[in-house]
Scaffold this active site. Sequence first.
Site, PDB file in Angstrom:
ATOM      1  N   HIS A  72     -80.543  30.132 -81.590  1.00 14.73           N
ATOM      2  CA  HIS A  72     -80.417  29.158 -82.850  1.00 14.73           C
ATOM      3  C   HIS A  72     -80.657  30.015 -84.000  1.00 14.73           C
ATOM      4  CE1 HIS A  72     -81.420  24.794 -80.971  1.00 14.73           C
ATOM      5  NE2 HIS A  72     -80.372  25.519 -80.200  1.00 14.73           N
ATOM      6  N   LYS A 297     -95.828  28.268 -81.862  1.00 13.70           N
ATOM      7  CA  LYS A 297     -96.309  29.499 -81.808  1.00 13.70           C
ATOM      8  C   LYS A 297     -97.171  29.942 -80.388  1.00 13.70           C
ATOM      9  CE  LYS A 297     -94.909  31.430 -85.596  1.00 13.70           C
ATOM     10  NZ  LYS A 297     -93.642  31.258 -85.162  1.00 13.70           N
TER      11      LYS A 297
END
Length: 391
Positions: A72, A297
């Site tokens: 992406h 994250k």
Amino acid sequence: MRTTVGIIGAGPAGLLLARLLHNAGIDSVVLESRDRDYVEHRQRAGILEQGTVDVLREAGAAARMDREGIGHDGIELRFDRRRHRVDFPALTGGRSVMVYAQTEVCKDLIALQLAAGGPLLFEAEALAVEGAETPSPHVRFRHQGREDVLECDYVVGCDGFWGVARKAVPADVSRVFERTYPFGWLGILADVPPSHDELVYARHDRGFALLSMRSPTVTRAYLQVPAGTDAADWSDEEIWDELDRRLETDDAWTLKRGPVTAKSVTPMRSHVHEPMRHGRVFLAGDAAHIVPPTGAKGLNLAVGDVVTLARALVELRDTGSDARLEAYSATCLRRVWQAERFSYDMTTMLHRAPDATGFDDRVQLARLDRIATARSAETDLAEGYTGFPLD
Ligand code: APR
Ligand code: PHB
């Protein structure tokens, strides 16, 4: 039982550390309290930063990721019925991310470890880590109904937020920094192609929504819900209706609906345990820090920790210098706090707090508008999302 590095936990942190050490010729044993099937099927996030992708490739663990992962080059921010695309490579000098589920990363690492790595014991629960301040720390564990001891040169706690390794750091040297959020994420998996070709992060007066994916035929989506919500309280139709509302735009974009195959609620918290090392016991991944999932994250931070640790152990073996090992906690915490800041910024910019005022709403919209109009603000987001370089 004896090994050089005793690793507690077969999540991404423990499994990748075992692989990096194996590749460097350092032996390890992994103890995992759950069974293989459980570890291979729990649903977690699915965004790999550029640095994580590079590490998995270098570790020889990327064959399936490179076939099945979806690259992406950006995300879409949605607010005020508007859409703004953030173009990662253009803003970061070529960095991007990969959509590949954490469970798949774990499956790949488990297969490699069982085929050619050191021992990986499932249903082996660490009970306590002892001797952190001695040259031979050890893990007491229970496997197949028997108690045993794993003698090590180093112990690494990769045992997640609920693990035991953190207790090896004495209370008078530990510091915990944390924040809980008054909301969580209701997540679904659905057998329907993603409605957009990149991830959509939406800020709405009714709350946050995220449109993600697992494959070209499987949608992953999340809704902000009040803390303590039971997933069973939401029917599939109510979830789709709410996603529809929060993702609304002024153009002709539509949400594709399909059968929901999984539904669960994730709490949101920020948590950091300092230091990440005591004597010969090291903490890595969720054992030391938790981030709210906005920005994905968690897995990437776990990867950063074990890369730093593996490099330090290799340097010690090759040069006799323990400088990197001594710096482990400080090196990781610097990266961890950048990720905590980023995840906090994303979370507070996109979620609606239960006590939010009209002023808070306007500030959120101004922050989003700034990203949509100022390249400096947009670059800051793109750099944070694609990840800071590993050291
Ligand atoms: N003994 C052995 N294993 C244990 C023990 C114990 N006492 N306690 C916990 N474990 C195992 C858990 O069963 C789990 O498999 O440790 C593993 C920890 O794995 P994760 O929770 O996946 O943590 P980590 O490897 O640090 O990965 C961080 O996972 O939680 C997500 O969002 C987070 O993406 C991030 C990533
Ligand atoms: C996911 O696909 O599970 C996902 C994606 C992005 C996030 C969090 C979770 O920020």
